[in-house]
Design an enzyme around this catalytic site. Structure first.
Site, short mmCIF file in Angstrom:
data_model
loop_
_atom_site.label_atom_id
_atom_site.label_comp_id
_atom_site.label_asym_id
_atom_site.label_seq_id
_atom_site.Cartn_x
_atom_site.Cartn_y
_atom_site.Cartn_z
N GLY A 45 147.95 -88.41 13.37
CA GLY A 45 146.77 -89.80 13.28
C GLY A 45 147.28 -90.08 15.31
N ARG A 46 148.03 -90.43 16.10
CA ARG A 46 148.39 -90.86 17.35
C ARG A 46 149.80 -90.03 17.53
NH1 ARG A 46 151.97 -96.52 17.19
NH2 ARG A 46 153.53 -96.31 14.46
N LYS A 103 153.58 -89.95 21.22
CA LYS A 103 153.30 -90.61 20.00
C LYS A 103 153.04 -91.90 20.76
CE LYS A 103 155.43 -93.45 16.07
NZ LYS A 103 156.81 -93.46 15.75
N ARG A 107 157.37 -82.66 7.15
CA ARG A 107 158.37 -83.57 6.62
C ARG A 107 157.86 -82.76 5.02
NH1 ARG A 107 155.84 -87.72 10.18
NH2 ARG A 107 155.46 -87.26 11.78
N GLY A 115 144.56 -94.58 17.61
CA GLY A 115 145.55 -94.09 17.82
C GLY A 115 146.92 -93.61 18.76
N ASP A 158 155.99 -89.11 3.96
CA ASP A 158 156.07 -88.56 5.37
C ASP A 158 156.78 -88.70 6.50
OD1 ASP A 158 153.90 -90.63 4.89
OD2 ASP A 158 153.84 -90.52 6.81
#
EC number: 2.7.7.-
Length: 481
Positions: A87-88, A108, A179, A121, A248
């Site tokens: 998401g980011r 990131k 993951r 994000g 995750d």
């Protein structure tokens, strides 16, 4: 600048990600470059010092980059979220380092993606520098970890709960970003063919020797269980608390990932929790081995259709691996504890010897790191331990038992095993506060100490000292989103 990208995830796993560009940033500025890591990756650090702001902000990605947001699901604090994803963050590509290892490069804090779930994000300066510091601390301790290649200020202010904060982007290097939750994403959709493709890819990338095993998917499950059992044991041996052991955040490679609410424990207490969102203590220090097994059970569930066409036989095979997790973890933990205590060989009573020391430490809230470090001094001077225990008699019965088990070169071995410097919470916060004020010198000094955690130096004495009394009792960490 040439990065020699070879983007196997994008090439081999179409449908496992969304192609996505980095969000524009107004005024990128390179804050720090991890020059030793750049050299390890076969990159030119001098050139990166000049061009890194543009590259690592996503404004001008190198030729061959393929920015994408990876899909994954996950259990977060025990509850299943079928769609999480990057998401980011954006995986910009893969390169092969000087040792021939394939490494991911990820930005990131690079802006919204289709997986952002309403968030902006972006990443703030504090969490970016924190991950840089703690990742390098873990690397210095010899613990498998993702690492920071660069930190870039974006020139963009971000609104966070604590107020306005400067924006930043971290360039993260990982063996991969696969993951447990990546498998869960497709298993939850009953997309068995994609679970199989992902498993085949993960085996080829991380455990190629298993491709010819009689039951490669079962062997893969065993390999991940072994890698993660060893990893969590190593966390426990240095007093590290991950803080958000969601599925995750558990890698298939066995690397530590995501340093949001993590912290190092000072006074020993198995119930220690620092994360502001872990209200029930699910991820407390002493719970980490149990969460290890719980997370591996979730991976086993995702892999069941690959283990056997018969559901009952598949469950039996998964359980046969799960039943070994406790012993795997305990074996790694005890081997590490023998090294920390400087013991000669292995004897049946060693676990009890270690546990009795831990009980004395718990009753006195003795500092985890300094107790083990000063044990090396106690080989010749038992007085070295006394300042760490409120009750000077707490170890009277234990010390003779320990001495009977010492190896001839115990003190030397213990100093090479037990660090003097860890990323103590108050020192990390001091470095981040100074960075917010525009002064990165405290960050650099702490980083230098953490890069050599076993080498004691008089000019680094402050980094070995525990926090002021009461600091950790009220200290809380945050995810940084």
């Amino acid at each position: 600048m040439t990065f020699r990208f070879d983007n196997s995830y994008a090439r081999d796993l179409e449908g496992f990600y969304v192609d996505w560009p980095a969000a524009p940033v107004p005024a990128p500025r390179l804050l720090r470059l991890n020059r030793p890591l750049a050299e390890e990756l076969g990159l030119d650090p001098d050139l990166l010092e000049r061009e890194g702001a543009e590259i690592f902000s996503g404004r001008r990605l190198p030729e061959g980059a393929h920015p994408l947001a990876q899909a994954y699901a996950g259990h977060q604090f025990g509850g299943f979220s079928p769609q999480l994803g990057d998401g980011r963050a954006l995986l910009i590509g893969e390169i092969t380092d000087r040792a021939g290892r394939r490494r991911d490069l990820q930005l990131k804090g690079s802006g919204r993606t289709p997986f952002s779930r309403g968030a902006d994000g972006k990443a703030a300066l504090g969490p970016v520098l924190r991950e840089y510091l703690v990742g390098e601390a873990m690397h210095g301790l010899g613990i498998p970890t993702t690492r920071a290649l660069a930190a870039v200020a974006t020139g963009e202010p971000l609104l966070r709960q604590e107020g306005e904060r400067p924006g930043a982007i971290l360039t993260r290097v990982a063996a991969s970003h696969i993951r447990v939750g990546t498998f869960q994403f497709f298993a939850a959709r009953s997309d068995i063919e994609r679970v199989r493709r992902l498993a085949d890819y993960a085996i080829a990338r991380h455990y190629p020797e298993l491709a010819s095993a009689p039951e490669p998917y079962l062997a893969f499950y065993e390999a991940v269980a072994e890698a993660q059992a060893q990893l969590v044991a190593r966390w426990m041996l240095v007093g590290f608390i991950h803080g958000v052991m969601n599925t995750d955040n558990m890698t298939i490679s066995g690397e530590t990932i995501d340093y949001g609410p993590c912290a190092f424990m000072e006074g020993y207490d198995p119930g220690t929790v620092f994360s502001s969102i872990d209200l029930q203590g699910r991820y407390a220090y002493g719970n980490q081995p149990f969460i290890l097994a719980w997370n591996l059970a979730r991976l086993g569930e995702a892999l069941l259709p690959l283990l056997d066409a018969d559901a009952e036989r598949a469950a039996d095979k998964a359980n046969s691996v799960l039943e070994t997790v406790g012993a795997r973890y305990q074996g790694h933990w005890l081997a590490g504890m023998r090294a920390k205590l400087g013991l000669s060989g292995a004897e049946e009573g060693d676990a009890r010897l270690a546990e009795d020391l831990l009980e004395a430490m718990r009753s006195q809230r003795a500092d985890w790191t300094l107790t083990f470090r000063r044990l090396a001094d106690a080989v010749t001077d038992e007085g070295a331990l006394r300042p760490l225990f409120r009750d000077g008699s707490a170890l009277e019965a234990w010390l003779p038992r320990w001495r009977d088990r010492l190896a001839p070169d115990a003190a030397q071995r213990m100093r090479a095993t037990n660090p003097i410097y860890i990323a103590r919470n108050h020192r990390v916060e001091e470095a981040l506060a100074a960075a917010h004020a525009g002064d990165l010198a405290p960050f650099d000094r702490l980083l230098e100490a953490l890069a050599e955690p076993f080498t004691e130096r008089a000019d680094r004495e402050l980094f070995a000292l525990p926090a002021p009394e009461g600091f950790d009792d009220s200290y809380r960490t945050f995810c940084g989103t």
